[in-house]
Enzyme design. Structure first.
Site, mmCIF file in Angstrom:
data_model
loop_
_atom_site.group_PDB
_atom_site.id
_atom_site.type_symbol
_atom_site.label_atom_id
_atom_site.label_comp_id
_atom_site.label_asym_id
_atom_site.label_seq_id
_atom_site.Cartn_x
_atom_site.Cartn_y
_atom_site.Cartn_z
ATOM 1 N N HIS A 100 0.841 -1.196 0.000
ATOM 2 C CA HIS A 100 0.000 0.000 0.000
ATOM 3 C C HIS A 100 0.874 1.244 0.000
ATOM 4 O O HIS A 100 1.887 1.309 0.670
ATOM 5 C CB HIS A 100 -0.992 0.010 1.163
ATOM 6 C CG HIS A 100 -0.411 -0.162 2.526
ATOM 7 N ND1 HIS A 100 0.082 -1.370 2.992
ATOM 8 C CD2 HIS A 100 -0.265 0.713 3.540
ATOM 9 C CE1 HIS A 100 0.504 -1.224 4.236
ATOM 10 N NE2 HIS A 100 0.311 0.051 4.595
ATOM 11 N N HIS A 102 1.075 5.194 0.755
ATOM 12 C CA HIS A 102 0.464 6.265 1.535
ATOM 13 C C HIS A 102 0.623 7.586 0.783
ATOM 14 O O HIS A 102 1.721 7.916 0.323
ATOM 15 C CB HIS A 102 1.182 6.436 2.878
ATOM 16 C CG HIS A 102 1.021 5.304 3.818
ATOM 17 N ND1 HIS A 102 0.071 5.298 4.812
ATOM 18 C CD2 HIS A 102 1.699 4.137 3.930
ATOM 19 C CE1 HIS A 102 0.172 4.180 5.504
ATOM 20 N NE2 HIS A 102 1.150 3.449 4.984
#
Length: 139
Positions: A100, A102
């Site tokens: 992921h 950010h």
């Protein structure tokens, strides 16, 4: 998908999320525990624990979404900049074992630090050590 991955559960629709962008292969949603207003996570829908687990096409799709969303997030929340980063592996602070990215909006005077701050004390490397590391990575 992984049965015990919270992000895979979000992709499957089993856990609700505040989705801000979705394609066939990528999903982006607001972080449930944001570090700033507009903190967004961009993930591949297919489960991959580490950046190195992504194939070239998926990595390209992921970062195309990051590129598009970074300016959109900043504009939406009136940010002065953003930190864009990935924690790859537990030692790097990765809490959810699913790749992921950010996007963390930053504001003048918000008290946050640059990404350089996460590295701790800088090593004192000689030119020979830097050359050796560069050569090994390039091989």
């Amino acid at each position: 998908m992984s049965d015990d991955c919270v992000f895979c559960s979000i992709v499957a629709g089993d856990i609700p999320a505040r989705t801000v962008h979705e394609t066939e292969d990528v999903l982006a949603f607001l972080d449930a525990n944001p570090l700033a207003r507009g903190h967004t996570l961009v993930i591949p829908k297919a489960h991959a624990e580490h950046v190195g687990d992504l194939d070239g096409d998926l990595a390209s799709d992921l970062f195309a979404a990051v590129t598009e969303l970074n300016s959109r997030v900043q504009s939406t929340v009136g940010a002065d900049g953003a930190n864009v980063g990935i924690n790859d592996g537990e030692a790097a602070g990765q809490e959810v074992p699913h790749v992921h990215v950010h996007i963390i909006p930053r504001f003048e005077g918000d008290g946050g630090a640059p990404l350089h701050a996460v590295g701790g004390e800088r090593p004192d490397l000689s030119d020979d050590e830097l050359d050796a590391v560069a050569e090994a990575i390039a091989e």
